[in-house]
Design an enzyme around this catalytic site. Sequence first.
Site, PDB file in Angstrom:
ATOM      1  NE  ARG A 179     -25.533 -13.881 -10.870  1.00  0.00           N
ATOM      2  CZ  ARG A 179     -25.690 -14.588  -9.817  1.00  0.00           C
ATOM      3  NH1 ARG A 179     -27.048 -14.841  -9.536  1.00  0.00           N
ATOM      4  NH2 ARG A 179     -24.700 -15.163  -9.201  1.00  0.00           N
ATOM      5  CB  CYS A 238     -25.638 -21.882  -9.612  1.00  0.00           C
ATOM      6  SG  CYS A 238     -25.599 -22.534  -7.864  1.00  0.00           S
TER       7      CYS A 238
END
Length: 284
Positions: A179, A238
């Site tokens: 990611r 995050c």
Amino acid sequence: MSTSPLIDPSTLANELDDPKLVVLDASWYMPAHERDPEAEFEAGHIAGARRFDFDGDVRDPDSSLPHMMPSAERFQERVQALGIDRDSRIVVYDGMGIFAAPRAWWMFKAMGHDDVRVLDGGLPAWKAAGQPVEDGSQATLERGDFVARPDPARIRDAEQVLQSLDRAETVVDARAAPRFTGKQAEPRAGLRSGHMPGARNLPFDRILKDGHYRSPEEIRKAYEEAGVDGKKPIVTTCGSGVTAAVLALGAESAGLGPVAVYDGSWSEWGQETRPELPVVKGEA
């Protein structure tokens, strides 16, 4: 007050009779976990524990972003409703070991309450140590006198992160490498793939082992291997601000803190409608 942000099951068991101690169950799960924190709390929790629901109750109700920090006024009101006082000694745990509890720990830190720790290993470690649990709903609580005193050093918004990227602070991203590099699409719709320019990647699970935090030495090494030299203040991020808190607590336990958390994280920064927030792909 303990100097460590972590507490083990045996120590917590010995402190349960302390009238100033408040134990909070801050369990929260991703949809893929297919777990219900409320149902699990009723099925079994540490004796006297109270539910701290940062996803549905202690959050900003006006934000479209997931579980954003509420205003100081709302945080204070909701925490008082949990019977928490300004001199309460707080211990937070979750049902996965280490996952959601650091988010609650960080929220209290960001609101100026220093006497808060996380049960290392969470409810699984508590049960594995042979400690008892009780079932049923949360007891009726007398309102506490908690006072929120926001600490701006603990929290960042998008504008603050944008101004300090790769200069005054080091941004550390807790998402998995695919990611971070942009090779894997984001699980939330409407988000770009990649990372902030200058950010470092430290997937949160690299500082954990079997649901516990690794040793301070191992955590410091993990940060070093991610390219964080500790010379500049650290800001963690995050997907939605939960595992960023795992990194923040880990850094503090290893002597690298205190650390600020970017509350909106990629749920905000990665939005296709926010082109002013730059995104790059590839390795750090």
